[in-house]
Design a protein around this motif. Sequence first.
Motif, PDB file in Angstrom:
ATOM      1  N   THR A 120       0.835  -1.204   0.000  1.00 56.77           N
ATOM      2  CA  THR A 120       0.000   0.000   0.000  1.00 56.77           C
ATOM      3  C   THR A 120       0.869   1.252   0.000  1.00 56.77           C
ATOM      4  O   THR A 120       0.564   2.239  -0.679  1.00 56.77           O
ATOM      5  N   LEU A 121       1.960   1.218   0.752  1.00 57.85           N
ATOM      6  CA  LEU A 121       2.874   2.362   0.783  1.00 57.85           C
ATOM      7  C   LEU A 121       3.542   2.565  -0.575  1.00 57.85           C
ATOM      8  O   LEU A 121       3.809   3.703  -0.982  1.00 57.85           O
ATOM      9  N   SER A 122       3.796   1.472  -1.286  1.00 54.45           N
ATOM     10  CA  SER A 122       4.377   1.605  -2.628  1.00 54.45           C
ATOM     11  C   SER A 122       3.405   2.285  -3.582  1.00 54.45           C
ATOM     12  O   SER A 122       3.830   3.002  -4.498  1.00 54.45           O
ATOM     13  N   PHE A 123       2.097   2.076  -3.395  1.00 55.38           N
ATOM     14  CA  PHE A 123       1.106   2.782  -4.208  1.00 55.38           C
ATOM     15  C   PHE A 123       1.216   4.287  -3.998  1.00 55.38           C
ATOM     16  O   PHE A 123       1.052   5.067  -4.939  1.00 55.38           O
ATOM     17  N   LEU A 124       1.493   4.693  -2.759  1.00 53.60           N
ATOM     18  CA  LEU A 124       1.652   6.116  -2.459  1.00 53.60           C
ATOM     19  C   LEU A 124       2.899   6.683  -3.129  1.00 53.60           C
ATOM     20  O   LEU A 124       2.895   7.825  -3.607  1.00 53.60           O
ATOM     21  N   ASN A 125       3.964   5.895  -3.196  1.00 52.18           N
ATOM     22  CA  ASN A 125       5.225   6.374  -3.767  1.00 52.18           C
ATOM     23  C   ASN A 125       5.217   6.432  -5.291  1.00 52.18           C
ATOM     24  O   ASN A 125       5.931   7.244  -5.887  1.00 52.18           O
ATOM     25  N   LEU A 126       4.448   5.563  -5.921  1.00 50.91           N
ATOM     26  CA  LEU A 126       4.524   5.420  -7.378  1.00 50.91           C
ATOM     27  C   LEU A 126       4.280   6.719  -8.142  1.00 50.91           C
ATOM     28  O   LEU A 126       5.070   7.055  -9.041  1.00 50.91           O
ATOM     29  N   PRO A 127       3.196   7.456  -7.886  1.00 45.52           N
ATOM     30  CA  PRO A 127       2.974   8.681  -8.677  1.00 45.52           C
ATOM     31  C   PRO A 127       4.102   9.693  -8.534  1.00 45.52           C
ATOM     32  O   PRO A 127       4.508  10.323  -9.521  1.00 45.52           O
ATOM     33  N   VAL A 128       4.641   9.841  -7.324  1.00 46.12           N
ATOM     34  CA  VAL A 128       5.724  10.805  -7.103  1.00 46.12           C
ATOM     35  C   VAL A 128       6.974  10.383  -7.857  1.00 46.12           C
ATOM     36  O   VAL A 128       7.604  11.200  -8.554  1.00 46.12           O
ATOM     37  N   LEU A 164       8.545   7.091   5.306  1.00 48.53           N
ATOM     38  CA  LEU A 164       9.023   6.746   6.640  1.00 48.53           C
ATOM     39  C   LEU A 164       8.182   7.415   7.727  1.00 48.53           C
ATOM     40  O   LEU A 164       7.982   6.841   8.800  1.00 48.53           O
ATOM     41  N   GLY A 165       7.668   8.597   7.440  1.00 50.91           N
ATOM     42  CA  GLY A 165       6.846   9.286   8.427  1.00 50.91           C
ATOM     43  C   GLY A 165       5.361   9.073   8.257  1.00 50.91           C
ATOM     44  O   GLY A 165       4.561   9.700   8.963  1.00 50.91           O
ATOM     45  N   GLU A 166       4.959   8.195   7.344  1.00 48.30           N
ATOM     46  CA  GLU A 166       3.542   7.962   7.067  1.00 48.30           C
ATOM     47  C   GLU A 166       2.897   7.154   8.190  1.00 48.30           C
ATOM     48  O   GLU A 166       3.466   6.190   8.688  1.00 48.30           O
ATOM     49  N   SER A 167       1.690   7.555   8.561  1.00 50.73           N
ATOM     50  CA  SER A 167       0.973   6.836   9.627  1.00 50.73           C
ATOM     51  C   SER A 167      -0.401   6.348   9.193  1.00 50.73           C
ATOM     52  O   SER A 167      -0.823   5.264   9.602  1.00 50.73           O
ATOM     53  N   ALA A 206       3.519 -10.674   9.702  1.00 52.24           N
ATOM     54  CA  ALA A 206       3.504 -10.160  11.069  1.00 52.24           C
ATOM     55  C   ALA A 206       2.774  -8.822  11.105  1.00 52.24           C
ATOM     56  O   ALA A 206       2.619  -8.156  10.076  1.00 52.24           O
ATOM     57  N   PRO A 207       2.287  -8.390  12.272  1.00 54.25           N
ATOM     58  CA  PRO A 207       1.667  -7.059  12.374  1.00 54.25           C
ATOM     59  C   PRO A 207       2.624  -5.975  11.910  1.00 54.25           C
ATOM     60  O   PRO A 207       3.823  -6.055  12.151  1.00 54.25           O
ATOM     61  N   GLY A 208       2.094  -4.944  11.254  1.00 58.35           N
ATOM     62  CA  GLY A 208       2.962  -4.000  10.556  1.00 58.35           C
ATOM     63  C   GLY A 208       2.998  -2.586  11.085  1.00 58.35           C
ATOM     64  O   GLY A 208       3.285  -1.663  10.325  1.00 58.35           O
ATOM     65  N   ALA A 209       2.742  -2.367  12.365  1.00 55.28           N
ATOM     66  CA  ALA A 209       2.794  -1.010  12.901  1.00 55.28           C
ATOM     67  C   ALA A 209       4.224  -0.485  12.894  1.00 55.28           C
ATOM     68  O   ALA A 209       5.176  -1.230  13.131  1.00 55.28           O
ATOM     69  N   THR A 210       4.393   0.803  12.630  1.00 52.87           N
ATOM     70  CA  THR A 210       5.711   1.430  12.564  1.00 52.87           C
ATOM     71  C   THR A 210       5.840   2.488  13.660  1.00 52.87           C
ATOM     72  O   THR A 210       4.935   2.694  14.463  1.00 52.87           O
ATOM     73  N   LEU A 211       6.978   3.172  13.668  1.00 52.67           N
ATOM     74  CA  LEU A 211       7.252   4.156  14.712  1.00 52.67           C
ATOM     75  C   LEU A 211       6.238   5.312  14.734  1.00 52.67           C
ATOM     76  O   LEU A 211       5.790   5.703  15.815  1.00 52.67           O
ATOM     77  N   PRO A 212       5.842   5.881  13.580  1.00 48.65           N
ATOM     78  CA  PRO A 212       4.813   6.931  13.632  1.00 48.65           C
ATOM     79  C   PRO A 212       3.483   6.443  14.206  1.00 48.65           C
ATOM     80  O   PRO A 212       2.803   7.190  14.916  1.00 48.65           O
ATOM     81  N   VAL A 213       3.102   5.204  13.911  1.00 47.78           N
ATOM     82  CA  VAL A 213       1.862   4.657  14.460  1.00 47.78           C
ATOM     83  C   VAL A 213       1.988   4.491  15.968  1.00 47.78           C
ATOM     84  O   VAL A 213       1.052   4.791  16.728  1.00 47.78           O
ATOM     85  N   GLN A 214       3.147   3.995  16.431  1.00 50.51           N
ATOM     86  CA  GLN A 214       3.367   3.860  17.874  1.00 50.51           C
ATOM     87  C   GLN A 214       3.328   5.217  18.562  1.00 50.51           C
ATOM     88  O   GLN A 214       2.800   5.347  19.679  1.00 50.51           O
TER      89      GLN A 214
END
Length: 291
Positions: free
Chosen positions: A151-159, A214-217, A239-247
């Motif tokens: 899903t994050l790659s979908f966000l990066n593709l247009p840019v 990296l900063g996406e939540s 595995a569950p995929g929460a990252t630092l911004p989500v935490q």
Amino acid sequence: MKHTPLNLNSSIKRNNRLNKLYKSLITVFTFSVLALVLALLGRIVKNGLFTINWHFLVGLPDEMLAGGGVGPFLLNSFYILLLSLLISIPIGLGAGIYLAEYAKKNKLTEWISTCVEALASVPSILFGLFGYVLFVQVFNIGLTVIGAAVTLSFLNLPVLTRVTEESLRSVPSSFREASYALGASKATCIITVIIPAALKGIFTGISLAACRALGESAIILLAGGTSASDKMWDFSLTAPGATLPVQLWYVLSAAVVPDATKIADQAAALLVVIVLLLSLIIRLPFMIKRK
């Protein structure tokens, strides 16, 4: 109507005064914004960076007791970012090269370019909702690392596509003409001449996409969940995929640990430092080459 020397000199002096005024205003605005950004970053770093220790970086979080770490969330941040870039960079570069070098200028390619620009401005939460529907409801794999990464790659593709296209178009046409004059094919010209000449702009786009990801939540929250693995070095794609911004969001909104504010300050400072270092590392080769 002819201008007399007196009127001409007066006009020149007036234009010079206006130029100095505009330059002064732009300088004031620029340094005001820079000072504001530095003040915010300095406050974030000051509140949390100097209390970070090794246990905080690699330790497991605790739901009830103070002193927990953010190890699994920090690992997921880099792991998901790497997976998303491995997916989006080849596709984004390929699409940008096609639009800049191979696609004919017609209504279809104009429509494709418009769609790419529109996707680049879509709020990230919409990509997150798409990822949630795709991976949770359609594929029924739940909130996972792979779902968040794709899903994050979908966000990066247009840019990445748009930046690559514009970087390639900015290469002077004389480069192409010289390459063709030496007998190079179109593919050889693109690989050996055009892409190296456009690398700085392409890497700038990769840097922007990586730091934003990296900063996406919102995307991670909807496609990866709010929890991470109960092990530090868990590279499972399911595995569950929460990252630092989500935490960081979770600690400030729902956590019951007594040191929630301290954890949030430390996580925010750590995230700022990581983003700055990531941007510096990506740009470092060009800074060294310039010297």
